[in-house]
Design a protein around this motif. Structure first.
Motif, mmCIF file in Angstrom:
data_model
loop_
_atom_site.group_PDB
_atom_site.id
_atom_site.type_symbol
_atom_site.label_atom_id
_atom_site.label_comp_id
_atom_site.label_asym_id
_atom_site.label_seq_id
_atom_site.Cartn_x
_atom_site.Cartn_y
_atom_site.Cartn_z
ATOM 1 N N ASP A 1 0.839 -1.198 0.000
ATOM 2 C CA ASP A 1 0.000 0.000 0.000
ATOM 3 C C ASP A 1 0.874 1.249 0.000
ATOM 4 O OD1 ASP A 1 -2.703 -1.218 0.357
ATOM 5 O OD2 ASP A 1 -1.781 -1.954 2.207
ATOM 6 N N LEU A 2 0.381 2.288 -0.661
ATOM 7 C CA LEU A 2 1.096 3.562 -0.741
ATOM 8 C C LEU A 2 0.269 4.677 -0.117
ATOM 9 C CD1 LEU A 2 2.382 3.188 -4.401
ATOM 10 C CD2 LEU A 2 3.808 3.188 -2.349
ATOM 11 N N LYS B 1 0.427 8.836 0.002
ATOM 12 C CA LYS B 1 1.020 10.136 -0.349
ATOM 13 C C LYS B 1 0.441 11.191 0.579
ATOM 14 C CE LYS B 1 0.115 12.768 -4.016
ATOM 15 N NZ LYS B 1 0.111 13.378 -5.375
ATOM 16 N N LEU C 1 5.939 10.228 0.617
ATOM 17 C CA LEU C 1 5.261 9.021 0.160
ATOM 18 C C LEU C 1 5.733 7.874 1.044
ATOM 19 C CD1 LEU C 1 3.488 7.650 -2.097
ATOM 20 C CD2 LEU C 1 5.649 7.141 -3.252
ATOM 21 N N VAL D 1 5.369 3.664 2.028
ATOM 22 C CA VAL D 1 4.948 2.364 1.540
ATOM 23 C C VAL D 1 4.780 1.426 2.733
ATOM 24 C CG1 VAL D 1 7.315 1.534 1.100
ATOM 25 C CG2 VAL D 1 5.393 0.485 -0.100
ATOM 26 N N ALA E 1 5.651 6.438 -7.049
ATOM 27 C CA ALA E 1 4.533 5.528 -6.762
ATOM 28 C C ALA E 1 4.247 4.639 -7.976
ATOM 29 C CB ALA E 1 3.295 6.327 -6.371
ATOM 30 N N ILE F 1 6.828 1.896 -8.096
ATOM 31 C CA ILE F 1 6.569 0.824 -7.128
ATOM 32 C C ILE F 1 5.460 -0.100 -7.627
ATOM 33 C CG2 ILE F 1 5.644 0.340 -4.827
ATOM 34 C CD1 ILE F 1 7.280 2.675 -3.803
ATOM 35 N N ASN F 2 4.433 0.477 -8.209
ATOM 36 C CA ASN F 2 3.350 -0.351 -8.751
ATOM 37 C C ASN F 2 3.865 -1.264 -9.862
ATOM 38 O OD1 ASN F 2 1.159 0.419 -7.100
ATOM 39 N ND2 ASN F 2 0.924 2.326 -8.239
#
Length: 385
Positions: A10-11, A13, A19, A21, A45, A48-49
């Motif tokens: 999960d992120l 912001k 940000l 994680v 972000a 990372i996805n």
């Protein structure tokens, strides 16, 4: 012992410009990291996805293998976006491993070489009106060292009037505090090669602790001319992202203090390697940290195990943090207490920072769209910020 599979990422912001994680395992153990490039949070972000395909279902215990795959698994490597994404993931995995084993991260890195770490914080420097006031605030808060910008906006070759302004702030501090306050000066990459020696001449009488980023990292070749000119320690490295970026700089011996950022330079795993490389060249470590609580905690764990770590930056109270500060997202803010200039060795397992997830969720609703200012000279030409 179970395999600790990564099942969710999960992120968050959140303001002021961060940000976070959160990595969750099948055993319910959670790790936190801080992957962000200031002004490029959405880009990191997205990275990372894209990296989730290498993480979901993998063992959270295999930190080094995951690091190697994330770095080397793609054809293109390095740079601020990828390395910042890796940094936050790496921090979170160390947090998980420490929590699983019930020990602080520094114990997993070989054990502490010190029981406390010297700290410094930022006090501005662009405007002399606030320098003394902020310095007194920081001293009252327990700090014995500060850092400020050496200059404001600078032309490629600046006027004599602008040059004379540079020494004013540190002169004020020396007159007020004598030699009882260590003062770092950040050139912030604002200064071009042709001005550095002249500015050093102005600053030398006031004996700064170090000069940071006298030139931009892409101009590190200029350090061959700057380094032998002064006895003031030269620091750089916040815009360098891996051991390969640092390799030539260390080999040339034109720096005294390296400043990798735990949220940009590959996380705990890579900065520990960079610190060890620097030690082999008799060069000290002072990690860059203008970010949030997870980045700071990660830096401190590396400091605790690195014999060449000399001082740690903290962004507590920095001007970026208006409305939200480091401690606002932390349930145990006492771990960051500064006493007589130092932070004590952490005791809790993992990174040792308990994140207030409810506060994070509130912050996500606000979000941020932070970007650094664009500066222009009197003639309209772009000036470095």
């Amino acid at each position: 012992m179970t395999d600790l599979k990564i099942i969710k990422i999960d992120l968050f912001k959140v303001p002021p410009r961060w940000l976070f994680v959160k990595i969750t395992t099948n055993e319910g153990i959670v790790g936190w990291g801080e992957p962000v490039v200031e002004g490029k949070a959405d880009t990191v972000a997205a990275c990372i996805n894209e990296l989730k395909q290498y993480l979901i279902g993998k063992s959270a215990k295999n930190i080094e293998d995951i690091w190697q795959v994330l770095y080397r698994g793609g054809f293109y490597r390095g740079g601020p976006i990828l390395m910042s994404a890796i940094s936050g993931i790496d921090q979170a995995l160390w947090d998980i491993k420490g929590k699983q084993l019930g020990v602080p991260v520094y114990e997993l890195l070989g054990g502490a070489v010190r029981h406390k770490m010297k700290m410094y914080c930022w006090i501005g420097g662009d405007n002399p009106e606030v320098v003394l006031e902020q310095a007194h605030e920081k001293v009252k808060a327990g700090y014995t060292a500060v850092k400020m910008n050496a200059t404001g906006s600078m032309d490629w070759i600046s006027s004599l009037k602008d040059i004379k302004k540079v020494s004013h702030n540190i002169k004020l501090l020396r007159e007020e505090f004598g030699d009882q306050l260590d003062i770092g000066l950040d050139f912030h990459g604002r200064v071009h090669k042709g001005m550095v020696k002249k500015l050093i001449d102005e600053l030398t009488p006031y004996e700064p602790m170090f000069i940071e980023e006298p030139v931009l990292s892409e101009n590190n070749d200029a350090l061959k001319h700057i380094y032998p000119y002064t006895n003031i320690p030269i620091a750089t490295g916040e815009r360098m992202f891996s051991r390969w970026d640092f390799k030539q700089l260390l080999n040339e011996g034109v720096v005294d203090i390296i400043q990798p950022d735990l949220s940009h330079a590959g996380g705990i795993s890579e900065v520990r390697r960079i610190a060890s490389m620097a030690e082999a060249y008799d060069i000290s470590l002072a990690p860059h940290c203008p970010l949030g609580p997870i980045s700071l905690a990660s830096a401190l764990h590396v400091d605790f195990v690195s014999s060449n770590a000399i001082i740690q930056e903290s962004s507590l109270g920095i001007h970026y943090n208006k409305g939200f500060d480091i401690l606002d997202y932390v349930l145990n803010p006492e771990v960051f207490n500064v006493k007589n200039g130092y932070i004590d060795l952490f005791k809790k397992p993992g990174l040792g920072v308990e994140i207030d997830e409810e506060k994070l969720k509130e912050g996500v609703k606000i979000g941020h769209n932070w970007s650094n200012p664009i500066w222009r000279g009197e003639d309209g030409n772009f000036n470095e910020w």
